[in-house]
Design a protein around this motif. Structure first.
Motif, PDB file in Angstrom:
ATOM      1  N   LEU A 242       0.839  -1.205   0.000  1.00  0.00           N
ATOM      2  CA  LEU A 242       0.000   0.000   0.000  1.00  0.00           C
ATOM      3  C   LEU A 242       0.877   1.260   0.000  1.00  0.00           C
ATOM      4  O   LEU A 242       0.533   2.277  -0.582  1.00  0.00           O
ATOM      5  N   VAL A 267      -4.802   8.313  -0.193  1.00  0.00           N
ATOM      6  CA  VAL A 267      -5.706   7.543  -1.029  1.00  0.00           C
ATOM      7  C   VAL A 267      -6.701   8.528  -1.626  1.00  0.00           C
ATOM      8  O   VAL A 267      -7.534   9.081  -0.915  1.00  0.00           O
ATOM      9  N   ASP A 268      -6.555   8.760  -2.903  1.00  0.00           N
ATOM     10  CA  ASP A 268      -7.441   9.678  -3.611  1.00  0.00           C
ATOM     11  C   ASP A 268      -7.580  11.016  -2.875  1.00  0.00           C
ATOM     12  O   ASP A 268      -8.681  11.519  -2.662  1.00  0.00           O
ATOM     13  N   LEU A 369      -5.450  -4.586  -5.080  1.00  0.00           N
ATOM     14  CA  LEU A 369      -5.086  -3.554  -4.102  1.00  0.00           C
ATOM     15  C   LEU A 369      -5.809  -2.234  -4.399  1.00  0.00           C
ATOM     16  O   LEU A 369      -6.159  -1.484  -3.491  1.00  0.00           O
ATOM     17  N   GLY A 370      -6.044  -1.969  -5.680  1.00  0.00           N
ATOM     18  CA  GLY A 370      -6.808  -0.772  -6.060  1.00  0.00           C
ATOM     19  C   GLY A 370      -8.209  -0.839  -5.475  1.00  0.00           C
ATOM     20  O   GLY A 370      -8.727   0.139  -4.927  1.00  0.00           O
ATOM     21  N   LYS A 373      -8.112  -0.141  -1.786  1.00  0.00           N
ATOM     22  CA  LYS A 373      -7.993   1.288  -1.481  1.00  0.00           C
ATOM     23  C   LYS A 373      -9.340   1.993  -1.617  1.00  0.00           C
ATOM     24  O   LYS A 373      -9.696   2.840  -0.811  1.00  0.00           O
ATOM     25  N   LYS A 374     -10.066   1.603  -2.658  1.00  0.00           N
ATOM     26  CA  LYS A 374     -11.377   2.217  -2.877  1.00  0.00           C
ATOM     27  C   LYS A 374     -12.291   1.933  -1.682  1.00  0.00           C
ATOM     28  O   LYS A 374     -13.011   2.798  -1.193  1.00  0.00           O
ATOM     29  N   MET A 376     -11.326   1.244   1.323  1.00  0.00           N
ATOM     30  CA  MET A 376     -10.844   1.954   2.520  1.00  0.00           C
ATOM     31  C   MET A 376     -11.430   3.362   2.562  1.00  0.00           C
ATOM     32  O   MET A 376     -11.835   3.850   3.616  1.00  0.00           O
TER      33      MET A 376
END
Ligand SMILES: Nc1nc2c(ncn2[C@@H]2O[C@H](COP(=O)(O)OP(=O)(O)OP(=O)(O)O)[C@@H](O)[C@H]2O)c(=O)[nH]1
Ligand SMILES: [Mg+2]
Length: 458
Positions: A242, A267-268, A369-370, A373-374, A376
């Motif tokens: 991450l 993250v974003d 993993l993408g 993250k979304k 999360m």
């Protein structure tokens, strides 16, 4: 803090250290004459064009030595950051040269600026209010894009407008109540029901604003996300993946991580403090045992948990122990090692925590993993409405609460049947807090507190 506006102030506005360019800024009545003394441009003074880069040389006016080449840019007041005469001198980003330029500027009549003094002047000259000044500093110090977005809007006046509109509604209400008291027979009379409607509306608005402070804090400080699971499930591998950096030690042996490690990720646009820690289970060493205890404490306080399970092995009692222990925390189930042959009874695990989202990943290959993250973001981050205003400072929160309190007092008196005069008096008490919020009421101590947080040169 010295607030004389007659002085011309000078400071380096770019960060300390070496850089491509460095900017020295001057503000005040003598900004242009002083700049011209130390920086030699071709154009005669009266012809220096506004807001245009003019090539020239940094010059020691006593020794006549040329020190650097660069550009001068002149912002005539009031069309400048401070509303005063402002000049920027763009030089090479060398601390030695920039300090020398400041020294020459001081010799030519400027005085070194205090931290935040340029912005303070913008405020004292009425270009911005205190909320906007705070937002400028927030924007500079933003550690995530979301925070920067909010601060930029507030710098442009979004929060100030909201407060101004609340103030207007309160003043209108007071005027109506007072008119109806003075001329009771005319049709200007306002009914208690009408007063109540306005008050409830305002209290609701201010309440939402005050509670946005929690989100604001999460934005400023970041969300803590703890990675937890029994030993050897791949927590550190996931942490590194991450982070996109081999930060934590990974080995095939259980009990590798003993202390916890915290690193920031974005993250974003949302700042998350990711924590890797010792795996749960039988500690093989007192150090690991201490690590497990610390990890548990941290996990209890975290904003969200990633509960990692090894999908290539059967579920174990420790997995269930963990899930039960953190039953009430926001969490995601991460079935790791999905590149290997599955052995876990996933449904059995999911049944113990209904409603919790899950994802199958491989920390080793990067699979999903993408997606993780979304999830999360969806699960842990406060959901920001794009048009909603967020409070980032405790100072603002305290004042918004105080405005709301005064209005609530007014409402209470109204409900108790107190006279309109008393109700109006309670409502009027909201006005000083509004004044303090935007800085109409000047309090030197508060100003010092706000502007001392700024860098020199801003
Ligand atoms: N095949 C496969 N192996 C993985 C994966 N993730 C981790 N591993 C391996 O599993 C072993 C343990 O990984 P770590 O990341 O150290 O596990 P940990 O949970 O941090 O372990 P402790 O710190 O001891 O609690 C290492 O050999 C990793 O290479 C994965 O997604 N797939
Ligand atoms: Mg580890």
């Amino acid at each position: 803090m010295n607030q004389t506006l007659e002085d011309t102030i000078i400071a380096i506005s770019t960060p300390a250290g070496h850089g491509g360019i460095g900017i020295v800024r001057l503000s005040g009545p003598e900004a242009l004459p002083i700049a011209r003394k130390i920086f030699c441009v071709k154009e005669p003074e009266q012809n220096i064009p506004a807001r245009t880069m003019c090539f020239g040389y940094l010059l020691d006016d006593e020794s006549r030595e040329t020190l650097d080449a660069g550009y001068l840019c002149y912002f005539p007041g009031p069309y400048s950051y401070t509303r005063e005469e402002v000049v920027e001198i763009h030089l090479h980003g060398s601390p030695v040269l920039l300090n020398e330029a400041v020294r020459l500027g001081i010799r030519a009549g400027a005085r070194p600026a205090h931290p935040g003094e340029f912005t303070l002047r913008a405020y004292l000259n009425g270009r911005i209010d205190v909320i906007q000044a705070e937002a400028i500093n927030d924007l500079i110090r933003a550690s995530s894009l979301d925070q920067a977005r909010i601060s930029f809007k507030q710098m442009e006046g979004s929060l100030s407008r909201k407060i101004a509109s609340a103030r207007e509604k309160i003043v209108d209400l007071l005027t109506l109540v007072e008119t109806s008291l003075e001329f009771p027979d005319e049709d200007t009379e306002i009914t208690p029901e009408q007063i109540r409607t306005v008050l409830l509306d305002l209290i609701g608005d201010l309440g939402r604003l005050a509670s946005s402070y929690e989100q604001g804090r999460a934005l400023l400080e970041g969300l803590t996300v703890a990675i937890l699971g029994r030993t050897n499930v791949g927590k550190s591998t996931l942490f590194n993946a991450l982070l996109e950096e081999e930060r934590a030690i990974v080995t095939p042996y259980p009990g590798t991580t003993r202390d916890f490690i915290r690193e920031n990720i974005q993250v974003d646009g949302v700042l998350m403090k990711l924590v890797d820690m010792a795996g749960f289970g039988q500690a093989s060493h007192p150090v690991e045992e201490e690590g497990i205890l610390r990890g548990q404490k941290l996990a209890e306080k975290a904003d969200g948990l990633l509960v990692v399970l090894d999908a290539s092995r059967e579920e174990s009692p420790e997995d269930f122990l963990l899930l039960n222990k953190f039953r009430n925390k926001k969490k995601l189930l991460v079935f790791n090692k999905s590149d290997l042959k599955p052995a876990i009874n996933r449904q059995k695990v999911l049944d113990t925590c209904p409603g919790v989202s899950w994802v199958e990943v491989s920390a080793l290959t990067g699979k999903n993993l993408g997606q993780l993250k979304k999830m999360m973001l969806e699960t842990f981050a406060p959901q920001l409405e794009k048009q909603e205003e967020i409070i980032l400072h405790q100072r603002q929160k305290v004042l918004v609460d105080s405005i709301k309190n005064s209005l609530e007092n007014g409402l209470k008196l109204l409900d108790e049947g107190a006279g309109e005069e008393l109700v109006a008096e309670a409502i009027r008490e909201a006005l000083p807090a509004i004044g303090q919020l935007t800085g109409e009421i000047r309090n030197q101590e508060v100003l010092d507190q706000i502007f001392n947080r700024f860098c020199i040169g801003k």
